[in-house]
Structures are given as C-alpha cells and as structure tokens.
Design a protein around this motif. Structure first.
Motif, short mmCIF file in Angstrom:
data_model
loop_
_atom_site.label_atom_id
_atom_site.label_comp_id
_atom_site.label_asym_id
_atom_site.label_seq_id
_atom_site.Cartn_x
_atom_site.Cartn_y
_atom_site.Cartn_z
N ILE A 233 -36.02 -122.10 -71.40
CA ILE A 233 -37.15 -122.20 -70.47
C ILE A 233 -36.69 -122.47 -69.05
N ALA A 234 -35.90 -123.53 -68.87
CA ALA A 234 -35.50 -123.92 -67.51
C ALA A 234 -34.67 -122.83 -66.83
N PHE A 235 -33.74 -122.24 -67.54
CA PHE A 235 -32.90 -121.21 -66.92
C PHE A 235 -33.69 -119.94 -66.63
N SER A 236 -34.70 -119.66 -67.43
CA SER A 236 -35.58 -118.52 -67.12
C SER A 236 -36.36 -118.80 -65.84
N VAL A 237 -36.81 -120.06 -65.69
CA VAL A 237 -37.54 -120.45 -64.47
C VAL A 237 -36.63 -120.35 -63.26
N TYR A 238 -35.38 -120.85 -63.39
CA TYR A 238 -34.44 -120.79 -62.27
C TYR A 238 -34.14 -119.34 -61.89
N ALA A 239 -33.99 -118.47 -62.90
CA ALA A 239 -33.75 -117.06 -62.63
C ALA A 239 -34.96 -116.42 -61.94
N TYR A 240 -36.15 -116.85 -62.34
CA TYR A 240 -37.38 -116.33 -61.72
C TYR A 240 -37.45 -116.74 -60.25
N SER A 242 -35.02 -117.63 -58.32
CA SER A 242 -33.91 -117.04 -57.56
C SER A 242 -34.17 -115.60 -57.15
N THR A 243 -34.89 -114.87 -57.98
CA THR A 243 -35.03 -113.42 -57.77
C THR A 243 -36.47 -112.99 -57.58
N ASP A 244 -37.37 -113.94 -57.34
CA ASP A 244 -38.80 -113.62 -57.24
C ASP A 244 -39.30 -112.89 -58.48
N GLY A 245 -38.78 -113.28 -59.62
CA GLY A 245 -39.23 -112.73 -60.90
C GLY A 245 -38.60 -111.43 -61.30
N GLU A 246 -37.70 -110.89 -60.47
CA GLU A 246 -37.15 -109.56 -60.76
C GLU A 246 -35.87 -109.60 -61.61
N GLY A 247 -35.23 -110.76 -61.70
CA GLY A 247 -33.90 -110.79 -62.31
C GLY A 247 -33.77 -111.53 -63.62
N ILE A 248 -34.89 -111.88 -64.26
CA ILE A 248 -34.81 -112.66 -65.49
C ILE A 248 -34.08 -111.87 -66.59
N ALA A 249 -34.48 -110.63 -66.79
CA ALA A 249 -33.87 -109.81 -67.84
C ALA A 249 -32.38 -109.60 -67.57
N ARG A 250 -32.04 -109.34 -66.31
CA ARG A 250 -30.63 -109.12 -65.98
C ARG A 250 -29.82 -110.40 -66.16
N PHE A 251 -30.42 -111.53 -65.86
CA PHE A 251 -29.74 -112.81 -66.06
C PHE A 251 -29.38 -113.01 -67.52
N TRP A 252 -30.36 -112.86 -68.42
CA TRP A 252 -30.11 -113.11 -69.83
C TRP A 252 -29.20 -112.05 -70.44
N LYS A 253 -29.29 -110.83 -69.97
CA LYS A 253 -28.41 -109.77 -70.47
C LYS A 253 -26.94 -110.12 -70.24
N ASN A 254 -26.67 -110.73 -69.10
CA ASN A 254 -25.30 -111.05 -68.74
C ASN A 254 -24.85 -112.44 -69.18
N MET A 255 -25.79 -113.29 -69.59
CA MET A 255 -25.43 -114.67 -69.93
C MET A 255 -25.14 -114.87 -71.41
N ILE A 256 -25.40 -113.88 -72.24
CA ILE A 256 -25.18 -114.05 -73.68
C ILE A 256 -23.71 -114.34 -73.97
N THR A 257 -22.82 -113.55 -73.39
CA THR A 257 -21.39 -113.73 -73.65
C THR A 257 -20.87 -115.09 -73.15
N PRO A 258 -21.16 -115.50 -71.89
CA PRO A 258 -20.71 -116.82 -71.46
C PRO A 258 -21.28 -117.96 -72.31
N ALA A 259 -22.55 -117.85 -72.71
CA ALA A 259 -23.17 -118.91 -73.50
C ALA A 259 -22.46 -119.06 -74.85
N ILE A 260 -22.20 -117.94 -75.50
CA ILE A 260 -21.52 -117.98 -76.80
C ILE A 260 -20.08 -118.48 -76.63
#
Length: 412
Positions: A233-240, A242-260
């Motif tokens: 939730i919090a990181f989705s809000v921060y991504a929103y 940061s990008t005025d709501g445009e970068g949430i999907a791109r954020f999570w797409k690229n964060m899966i590998t670092p998170a794992i």
C-alpha cells in the motif's frame, strides 16, 4: 539451483542455527520448568559479553562513520531532500506499526509477577529529557545506561574530526582500526550465541512459562501483517505521488526482482545492483539514483522503523507496563526513527538500536536478548521493505527536484 541453495545457506545459515538453539532451549525450559534455571549462568555470560562490547562499539563505529563523511559538503540539495524523505517515510512506518500494536498488543497474555524495569520513567518533563540526551560528567558517557548521550557525543566528535581535515587523519585512522576491531569482536562473541541464547531461553521459558513463545508468534503475526500491508500500500502511494499516478505499474514491474533478492539475501547492500537497474528502468535520473540508492542502502531502513515499535511495545507488555500516552508514543516513534534512519548506517546499528531501547527505558539487561530475538525473526521481511523503500524514495526525490513531469519526460 546449487548456487541458489549455497547463497541461502550463506546468508541465513547462522540465523537458522540461532533459531534452532532458541527452539531447543525453549523446549528444555518447558520440560524442566524451574529446574532450567541451572542454565542461567550460561545465558548471563552471553548477555554480559554483549553489554561489555556495546559502549566501545557505539563510540568507535559512529565516530568513524561521521568522520569519514567528507562528501557531505558536495551533496547539497539532493542530500537534504533525500534525508528529509528518509525521515518522513521512516516516521510514517513507525506510526502505522504503533497503531497496530495499540490495537493488537504483541505481548498480550504474558503475566510475569515481580519483574519490572529498574528506574523506568517516561520522558515527560524537561529535566528527564535533558538527562536522556546529556550527562553531567564525561566519565558517565562510557556506560550502557547512557547510550543516547554517547551517540550524540560520538556524532559531534566525528563532525569535529571531519572539519579538521588532514590534520585529524592519524586520529581518524586509529578510530577506523578500532571500529573494525570492535566489529570483529562482535563476530567472535557471536560464536557463543547459540549456547548463550539457548541457555537464556531455557531459563526464560522455565521460569516464566511457555506462554512467552505464544507471544513471539503473536508478535510475528502482527509484524508481518503490517509489514506486507505497508509494502504493497505505502509504496504504491509513494509511486503514485512521485509520478502523478502514471508510474505505479512500471514501479511494481521493476521492483519484483529487487524485492525477492532482498528477501533471499537479507542484505540491502547485496540488493543494490539490481535496485540501481530497477531505478534506471523506471526512469529515475542517473545522478539522483546513484546518490539516493547507495545512501538508502546504508541509512534508510523502514523495516527497522516498523520493528523498533514492535520491540518497544513487546517489552512494555512483557514487563506489565502500560504502552499508552502521547509522551510514550512520541518517544517510541523517535527511537524507532533513530534506529531505522540514523543508526542503521552504522555497522552493528541493529544491536545499538536494541541497546538504546533497553537503556533509555530502564529495562534490565535480560531484556536485550528478548528483543534481539525479534530482530532475527523479522529480518527477511524487514530487508525487503528497506530495499524497496530506497527505490520509492529515489522517485520521490526526483519528483521534488525535477518537477511533476519528470516521469513523463523519462518515458518519452
């Protein structure tokens, strides 16, 4: 597959050994009852060794770290924005965990008669606050009961050595060697940890009863529920934001590998290379990501802010104290933020943060292994949050420094 198993064994082998020793000790305590107190000297040796190390460890490592920060003058606006975001996100994490432990106390159900902190006083007067942050005699600094004044003194001494430049280089070199020596000493003492913690928990469970183990399970449920909720939730809000709501999907797409990677390695530094690649793919400007992410891997630990509140509230419940009131909450948030955003940048910072909790609140020495065990248990999820938070913070820094259209420009 073999390399993967080897990596997991390398990163989590020793924590697994510690957990096994705690489980064995707890089982012995449950079976032997009060007779398990025979193991108490073995546990006391470990506690005394750790407290013996903490004062020189704090002094040497913090002084060395601050004295070596020669690049701070060049960081300017980026550093100021970055530190502000680190502190804000750390406080947000601490406040969320605070709300959780108020409604779901992690140590609920433990009833221990006749055990209480020795000099516990909440910081509710100006005089108590002064005593918490300062001492009236230099010699008083070198006591585990005055960890916070020692931290402040070490920071100021480091700044002074830094300001002297090359003139102070011989002293800085000596402090650096002592810092490395203290960290090596910690490693040596930790070889005894399986015996010490096993004996300690045999004594603890034998004396106070198996209900303590149930409280650990409850604490883990509370922590991981809040942590994973914060993660999504919090990181989705921060991504929103940061990008005025445009970068949430791109954020999570690229964060899966670092998170794992963070979850598997238990190290923000080990995750740094893939985190930098993720930030590049998201579009964070090069100078910002190259500054924010390495700095974040060192001094930005939202997962540690979450666990700091859990540890404090757990000890309050364990010792039958009321975890309530504005002063108590404000102090807990400040300590959690200090542990997660400042002390995390110091080698052994988790240990120092736990010592700070014990000393500042006046808990007895036996409280240290209780919350140190929580630290072992929450580490994987905490590291995942820490590493992901660094990338989210770099996006927030880009938003404030590059303007609201930075993300759109990076994509086009």
């Amino acid at each position: 597959m073999t390399d993967s198993k080897t990596g997991l064994l390398k990163n989590y082998g020793f924590p697994v050994i510690l957990l096994i020793s705690i489980a064995v000790g707890s089982t012995i305590g449950a079976l032997m009852g009060k007779e398990a107190l025979v193991f108490k000297p073995l546990g006391d040796v470990f506690i005394n060794l750790m407290f013996m190390i903490v004062v020189p460890l704090v002094f040497c490592t913090i002084t060395n770290a601050v004295a070596g920060m020669s690049s701070l003058k060049r960081l300017g606006k980026v550093l100021g924005t970055t530190i502000s975001i680190f502190l804000i996100t750390g406080v947000i994490a601490a406040v969320l965990m605070l709300a959780a432990v108020v409604f779901f106390p992690p140590a609920q159900g433990i009833v221990i008669e006749g055990v209480a902190p020795q000099d516990f006083e909440p910081l509710n007067t100006a005089e108590q606050i002064v005593k918490a942050f300062t001492v009236e005699d230099f010699a008083d600094l070198f006591s585990r009961r005055h960890i916070l004044p020692l931290i402040i003194f070490s920071i100021l001494l480091g700044v002074s050595l830094n300001a002297l430049g090359e003139k102070a280089r011989p002293v800085v070199n000596i402090v650096s060697i002592l810092s490395d020596a203290m960290l090596q000493l910690v490693k040596i003492v930790m070889y005894y940890a399986p015996i010490g913690l096993g004996a300690y928990f045999a004594t603890l469970v034998g004396d106070f009863g198996p209900q303590l183990l149930g409280s650990y399970a409850r604490a883990m449920i509370v922590y991981h529920t809040v942590t994973f909720a914060y993660f999504f939730i919090a990181f989705s809000v921060y991504a929103y934001i940061s990008t005025d709501g445009e970068g949430i999907a791109r954020f999570w797409k690229n964060m899966i590998t670092p998170a794992i990677t963070a979850l598997a390695t238990g190290s923000s530094n080990a995750t740094l290379p893939v985190n930098l690649e993720a930030a590049r793919n998201i579009g964070v400007p090069e100078d910002i990501r190259n500054m924010v992410l390495p700095l974040g891997a060192t001094i930005h630990m939202e997962g540690s802010c979450l666990s700091g509140i859990l540890k404090i509230s757990f000890l309050f419940g364990f010792y039958g104290l009321s975890f309530s009131g504005v002063n108590t909450f404000a102090t807990a948030i400040a300590i959690a933020a200090l542990s997660g955003v400042v002390l995390s940048g110091i080698p052994g910072g988790g240990l120092v943060g736990e010592m700070l909790i014990v000393s500042l609140y006046g808990f007895p020495p036996e409280a240290f292994p209780i919350i140190a065990t929580i630290g072992f248990l929450v580490d994987p999820a905490a590291t995942m949050v820490n590493a992901t938070g660094d990338t989210a913070s770099s996006m927030l820094v880009a938003r404030f420094l590059e303007g609201k259209n930075w993300f759109r420009k990076a994509q086009g």
